[in-house]
Design an enzyme around this catalytic site. Structure first.
Site, PDB file in Angstrom:
ATOM      1  CG  HIS A   1      15.455  33.421   4.772  1.00  0.00           C
ATOM      2  ND1 HIS A   1      15.698  32.085   4.563  1.00  0.00           N
ATOM      3  CD2 HIS A   1      15.780  34.047   3.602  1.00  0.00           C
ATOM      4  CE1 HIS A   1      16.143  31.911   3.315  1.00  0.00           C
ATOM      5  NE2 HIS A   1      16.216  33.089   2.722  1.00  0.00           N
ATOM      6  CG  PHE A   2      18.810  38.186   5.458  1.00  0.00           C
ATOM      7  CD1 PHE A   2      19.780  38.859   6.157  1.00  0.00           C
ATOM      8  CD2 PHE A   2      17.630  38.847   5.155  1.00  0.00           C
ATOM      9  CE1 PHE A   2      19.588  40.157   6.574  1.00  0.00           C
ATOM     10  CE2 PHE A   2      17.421  40.156   5.568  1.00  0.00           C
ATOM     11  CZ  PHE A   2      18.408  40.811   6.287  1.00  0.00           C
ATOM     12  CG  HIS A   3      20.681  37.815  10.495  1.00  0.00           C
ATOM     13  ND1 HIS A   3      19.804  38.714   9.950  1.00  0.00           N
ATOM     14  CD2 HIS A   3      21.789  38.534  10.823  1.00  0.00           C
ATOM     15  CE1 HIS A   3      20.349  39.929   9.961  1.00  0.00           C
ATOM     16  NE2 HIS A   3      21.550  39.849  10.483  1.00  0.00           N
TER      17      HIS A   3
ATOM     18  NE  ARG B   1      13.747  43.052   5.692  1.00  0.00           N
ATOM     19  CZ  ARG B   1      14.358  42.721   4.551  1.00  0.00           C
ATOM     20  NH1 ARG B   1      13.662  42.148   3.564  1.00  0.00           N
ATOM     21  NH2 ARG B   1      15.626  42.940   4.354  1.00  0.00           N
ATOM     22  NE  ARG B   2      14.423  46.661   3.818  1.00  0.00           N
ATOM     23  CZ  ARG B   2      13.596  45.957   3.029  1.00  0.00           C
ATOM     24  NH1 ARG B   2      12.285  46.050   3.172  1.00  0.00           N
ATOM     25  NH2 ARG B   2      14.082  45.179   2.100  1.00  0.00           N
TER      26      ARG B   2
ATOM     27  CE1 TYR C   1      20.921  29.782  -3.743  1.00  0.00           C
ATOM     28  CE2 TYR C   1      19.950  31.367  -5.250  1.00  0.00           C
ATOM     29  CZ  TYR C   1      19.803  30.377  -4.286  1.00  0.00           C
ATOM     30  OH  TYR C   1      18.566  29.996  -3.864  1.00  0.00           O
TER      31      TYR C   1
ATOM     32  CG  HIS D   1      17.460  34.884  -5.371  1.00  0.00           C
ATOM     33  ND1 HIS D   1      17.109  34.863  -4.038  1.00  0.00           N
ATOM     34  CD2 HIS D   1      17.740  33.604  -5.682  1.00  0.00           C
ATOM     35  CE1 HIS D   1      17.163  33.628  -3.576  1.00  0.00           C
ATOM     36  NE2 HIS D   1      17.552  32.846  -4.552  1.00  0.00           N
TER      37      HIS D   1
HETATM   38 FE1  HAS Z   1      16.763  33.612   0.647  1.00  0.00          FE
HETATM   39  C1  HAS Z   1      15.085  36.613   0.980  1.00  0.00           C
HETATM   40  C2  HAS Z   1      14.084  32.286  -1.001  1.00  0.00           C
HETATM   41  C3  HAS Z   1      18.496  30.665   0.174  1.00  0.00           C
HETATM   42  C4  HAS Z   1      19.670  35.185   1.595  1.00  0.00           C
HETATM   43  N1  HAS Z   1      17.270  35.514   1.199  1.00  0.00           N
HETATM   44  C5  HAS Z   1      16.429  36.606   1.284  1.00  0.00           C
HETATM   45  C6  HAS Z   1      17.185  37.753   1.698  1.00  0.00           C
HETATM   46  C7  HAS Z   1      18.497  37.360   1.803  1.00  0.00           C
HETATM   47  C8  HAS Z   1      18.527  35.955   1.519  1.00  0.00           C
HETATM   48  C9  HAS Z   1      19.680  38.235   2.174  1.00  0.00           C
HETATM   49  O1  HAS Z   1      11.526  33.303  -2.323  1.00  0.00           O
HETATM   50  C10 HAS Z   1      16.600  39.141   2.000  1.00  0.00           C
HETATM   51  C11 HAS Z   1      16.844  40.155   0.946  1.00  0.00           C
HETATM   52  C12 HAS Z   1      16.260  41.484   1.383  1.00  0.00           C
HETATM   53  O2  HAS Z   1      16.994  42.276   1.992  1.00  0.00           O
HETATM   54  O3  HAS Z   1      15.068  41.694   1.165  1.00  0.00           O
HETATM   55  N2  HAS Z   1      16.339  31.804  -0.207  1.00  0.00           N
HETATM   56  C13 HAS Z   1      15.190  31.459  -0.803  1.00  0.00           C
HETATM   57  C14 HAS Z   1      15.256  30.076  -1.241  1.00  0.00           C
HETATM   58  C15 HAS Z   1      16.500  29.626  -0.901  1.00  0.00           C
HETATM   59  C16 HAS Z   1      17.180  30.713  -0.264  1.00  0.00           C
HETATM   60  C17 HAS Z   1      14.191  29.302  -1.933  1.00  0.00           C
HETATM   61  N3  HAS Z   1      18.697  33.030   0.862  1.00  0.00           N
HETATM   62  C18 HAS Z   1      19.204  31.774   0.619  1.00  0.00           C
HETATM   63  C19 HAS Z   1      20.614  31.758   0.885  1.00  0.00           C
HETATM   64  C20 HAS Z   1      20.943  33.044   1.273  1.00  0.00           C
HETATM   65  C21 HAS Z   1      19.726  33.824   1.263  1.00  0.00           C
HETATM   66  C22 HAS Z   1      21.506  30.560   0.699  1.00  0.00           C
HETATM   67  C23 HAS Z   1      22.259  33.622   1.654  1.00  0.00           C
HETATM   68  C24 HAS Z   1      23.396  33.009   1.604  1.00  0.00           C
HETATM   69  N4  HAS Z   1      14.929  34.309   0.112  1.00  0.00           N
HETATM   70  C25 HAS Z   1      14.002  33.615  -0.581  1.00  0.00           C
HETATM   71  C26 HAS Z   1      12.852  34.487  -0.853  1.00  0.00           C
HETATM   72  C27 HAS Z   1      13.141  35.726  -0.297  1.00  0.00           C
HETATM   73  C28 HAS Z   1      14.447  35.586   0.304  1.00  0.00           C
HETATM   74  C29 HAS Z   1      11.619  34.173  -1.579  1.00  0.00           C
HETATM   75  C30 HAS Z   1      12.261  36.982  -0.333  1.00  0.00           C
HETATM   76  C31 HAS Z   1      11.452  37.101   0.896  1.00  0.00           C
HETATM   77  C32 HAS Z   1      10.671  38.394   0.912  1.00  0.00           C
HETATM   78  O4  HAS Z   1       9.445  38.320   0.811  1.00  0.00           O
HETATM   79  O5  HAS Z   1      11.250  39.480   1.035  1.00  0.00           O
HETATM   80  C33 HAS Z   1      17.044  28.232  -1.203  1.00  0.00           C
HETATM   81  O6  HAS Z   1      18.220  28.338  -1.984  1.00  0.00           O
HETATM   82  C34 HAS Z   1      17.306  27.431   0.025  1.00  0.00           C
HETATM   83  C35 HAS Z   1      17.663  25.981  -0.306  1.00  0.00           C
HETATM   84  C36 HAS Z   1      18.362  25.311   0.835  1.00  0.00           C
HETATM   85  C37 HAS Z   1      18.056  24.127   1.352  1.00  0.00           C
HETATM   86  C38 HAS Z   1      18.854  23.586   2.523  1.00  0.00           C
HETATM   87  C39 HAS Z   1      19.785  22.424   2.131  1.00  0.00           C
HETATM   88  C40 HAS Z   1      20.621  22.041   3.330  1.00  0.00           C
HETATM   89  C41 HAS Z   1      21.959  21.814   3.307  1.00  0.00           C
HETATM   90  C42 HAS Z   1      22.662  21.516   4.603  1.00  0.00           C
HETATM   91  C43 HAS Z   1      22.945  20.024   4.792  1.00  0.00           C
HETATM   92  C44 HAS Z   1      23.463  19.804   6.167  1.00  0.00           C
HETATM   93  C45 HAS Z   1      24.373  18.873   6.519  1.00  0.00           C
HETATM   94  C46 HAS Z   1      24.816  18.846   7.914  1.00  0.00           C
HETATM   95  C47 HAS Z   1      24.977  17.919   5.563  1.00  0.00           C
HETATM   96  C48 HAS Z   1      16.937  23.310   0.836  1.00  0.00           C
HETATM   97  C49 HAS Z   1      22.773  21.871   2.078  1.00  0.00           C
HETATM   98  C50 HAS Z   1      24.491  17.563   8.614  1.00  0.00           C
HETATM   99  C51 HAS Z   1      23.582  17.885   9.714  1.00  0.00           C
HETATM  100  C52 HAS Z   1      23.268  17.055  10.727  1.00  0.00           C
HETATM  101  C53 HAS Z   1      22.176  17.516  11.643  1.00  0.00           C
HETATM  102  C54 HAS Z   1      23.913  15.753  11.017  1.00  0.00           C
END
Ligand code: HAS
Length: 562
Positions: free
Chosen positions: A385-387, A450-451, A238, A234
């Site tokens: 999600h991760f793409h 998946r996979r 980050y 995890h």
């Molecule tokens: Fe995730 C599975 C939970 C973030 C990558 N994640 C994965 C896997 C990968 C991955 C690779 O709790 C699969 C691993 C595998 O092969 O099995 N993930 C989270 C949570 C977050 C999260 C809570 N993940 C990421 C990020 C990744 C990533 C970042 C890669 C870089 N993830 C999970 C969980 C799994 C999981 C479970 C396991 C699932 C399972 O069952 O297998 C959080 O950090 C996300 C928080 C993000 C936000 C978004 C904030 C938005 C921002 C953009 C602002 C936009 C602006 C633009 C300013 C709340 C900062 C302006 C826009 C206008 C429209 C004007």
């Protein structure tokens, strides 16, 4: 004003000439990263077309072999080498204007180890001796060389971290009592997170996988090996995200002719990532046996807290954009949006990444919710999600960085033609990712695992619901491959063929908006933050891991499933 007396939060001149040795070092990292990007993208195209029924793979190529090559080359090699190169560039620029010979020695040894690991690892995948996917889950067993290769990459990256730490420590000795430059601070935080995280996978590889794959022990404790992997897995996400955040926080304000919203907020954000991103690995194992529900619950709570620094980042980004627009004369509630440099790929590519991070992050919160995870776990939803997060938000940001960093290193011009091709390429990537990830989320909810290679599960009725989405995903993989080719072609142009610059190239570093507020020095007390992290890790992991060791499962002999 001399360098030592200068407020470190003041922007240094935006143009910057790298020393030759630094330039070679950074370009070497980027070059290997781009090669890995090509290999991973080619594997992605073939596997994407196979899985959606467009093509049959020529023997002896196998779907799972390509999936392993895709994951290892992109998720592990491209990201790590690119990140290290980018961090070196900003560390050199914002600390002393260069790295020192001792930093470069660490950096080069680390680079050689990572490249050796990459070559050995890719050969074992090519010879079909390591078709174990990028998570290399036991009891699937690869050749020992694959694990040795991964160990080389991990240890090599530690030495890259050592190079950043020595440069930072030297700067702090010479600037006692001063707040360090933001880019360097964030690089140190990223590397601290990485090193604490990789301890888990290093223990798994050295004490479990290598002895077992060499036949020194007959069985492996699968539960323990997975827990160690996800302790690393995890925070790994980050490690991918934080360099993108560095660009969003530090470089983009200068690109959009604005100022940094705050100097303290991004530092606090990165500290929160160190604290909360590590003790949460069990949220990848919510459906696995051998871990008590209470421990899973605790890590789910901590997962929800790791969302907070991303929400802080979203707030800071909107504020930065609005302030930049208003400073340029924008009026009305949304007039500032028009003032953003939409035609500048250095802003446009990462902006598309930010937009994609909104649904991608929301999907993460669904994943982390204990009950909803039962529906999405091991389905294509997670791949979607991760793409959205890694392959869109992070990679689009890496594209945006490449478009100015490569010419800055080769002292060439980012021409308007290259800039516009970059915008087209970013659109192609964004649309390709939407076409791929939205159907993935939908079919995931409809239960598609998946996979898995192409299969109609003996024409099961469930598959009928998934079928309409497959061609869209197949076409998306063509979009993405074309976009990669366009990107790499532009990088080659910027590296070797773009017009040379007479003066130093631009390296955008944003200025602080308000220097009257002193950044709290406590944010720079690393031993304190590392100790709190260690305490959180102990609280979240000590009991379940000791339990796994004291009451081991029967263990599994090696399995070759391909
Ligand atoms: Fe995730 C599975 C939970 C973030 C990558 N994640 C994965 C896997 C990968 C991955 C690779 O709790 C699969 C691993 C595998 O092969 O099995 N993930 C989270 C949570 C977050 C999260 C809570 N993940 C990421 C990020 C990744 C990533 C970042 C890669 C870089 N993830 C999970 C969980 C799994 C999981 C479970 C396991 C699932 C399972 O069952 O297998 C959080 O950090 C996300 C928080 C993000 C936000 C978004 C904030 C938005 C921002 C953009 C602002 C936009 C602006 C633009 C300013 C709340 C900062 C302006 C826009 C206008 C429209 C004007």
């Amino acid at each position: 004003m001399n360098e030592a007396a200068m407020d470190p939060r003041e922007a240094r001149p935006s143009s910057f000439a790298f020393e030759r040795s630094d330039r070679v070092l950074i370009l070497a990292h980027l070059g290997v990263a781009y090669l890995a990007l090509f290999i991973g993208a080619a594997a992605g195209l073939l596997q994407g077309l196979q899985r959606t029924g467009f093509i049959k793979l020529p023997t002896p190529l196998g779907y799972y072999q390509l999936l392993t090559a895709h994951g290892v080359a992109l998720a592990l090699i491209f990201t790590t080498l690119f990140i290290v190169g980018f961090l070196f560039s900003g560390t050199a620029k914002t600390l002393d204007g260069r790295l020192y010979p001792v930093d470069r020695v660490w950096a080069w040894i680390g680079f050689v180890m990572m490249v050796a690991g990459t070559v050995i690892g890719l050969i074992t995948i090519l010879t079909n001796d390591a078709t174990v996917l990028y998570t290399f889950y036991a009891p699937m067993k690869a050749t020992p060389w694959f694990y040795i290769a991964m160990a080389l990459v991990v240890v090599g990256s530690w030495l890259s971290g050592a190079a950043i730490f020595t440069a930072y420590a030297r700067w702090r000795r010479r600037h006692r009592g001063q707040v360090s430059p933001l880019f360097a601070y964030m690089s140190v935080a990223t590397m601290i997170l990485w090193i604490i995280a990789t301890l888990g996978v290093a223990i798994e590889i050295i004490f479990q996988l290598i002895p077992w794959s060499l036949g020194w022990v007959s069985h492996i404790d699968v539960g323990l090996s997975r827990a160690l992997f996800w302790y690393f897995g995890h925070p790994l996400v980050y490690f991918w995200l934080l360099p993108a955040y560095i660009y969003w926080y530090v470089n983009i304000p200068q690109v959009i002719k604005g100022k940094l919203f705050s100097d303290s907020l991004p530092r606090l954000t990165f500290i929160l990532f160190i604290l909360y991103s590590i003790p949460v690995g069990f949220h990848h194992q919510l459906n696995e046996p051998g871990i008590g529900a209470g421990w899973k619950f605790l890590q789910v709570v901590l997962t929800m807290t790791v969302v907070v620094p991303s929400l802080m980042t979203a707030f800071a980004m909107f504020a930065t954009f609005e302030m930049a627009g208003r400073a340029q004369g924008a009026t009305g509630r949304f007039g500032w949006i028009r003032k953003l440099p939409w035609k500048d790929v250095r802003f446009f590519a990462p902006f598309l990444g930010m937009v994609m991070f909104i649904p991608g992050g929301a999907g993460g919160i669904v994943n982390a919710s204990y009950q909803m995870n039962q529906i999405v776990h091991n389905t294509l939803w997670v791949t979607g999600h991760f793409h959205m997060t890694l392959s869109s938000s992070v990679v689009l940001t890496f594209f945006g960085i490449s478009y100015w960093l490569v010419p800055a290193l080769t002292n060439r011009k980012l021409t308007w033609k290259a800039n516009n091709i970059g915008i087209l390429q970013s659109w192609l990537w964004f649309v390709g990712m939407l076409l791929m990830t939205v159907p993935m989320h939908i079919v995931g909810l409809l239960g598609e695992p998946r996979r898995t290679a192409f299969t109609t599960y003996n024409d099961s009725p469930a598959v009928q619901a998934w079928l309409p989405y497959w061609p869209v995903m197949g076409i998306a993989s063509i979009f993405l491959f074309l976009s990669t080719l366009l990107f790499l072609g532009t990088v080659i142009y910027l590296w070797w063929f773009a017009p040379r610059l007479e003066t130093a190239a631009e390296y955008p570093i944003g200025e602080a908006r308000d220097t009257s507020h002193k950044t709290p020095m406590i944010l720079e007390r690393w031993p304190l933050w590392i100790s709190i992290t260690a305490a959180l890790v102990l609280i979240a992991y000590a009991v379940p891991i000791v339990d796994m060791i004291q009451n081991p499962a029967p263990g599994s002999p090696p399995i070759r499933s391909w």
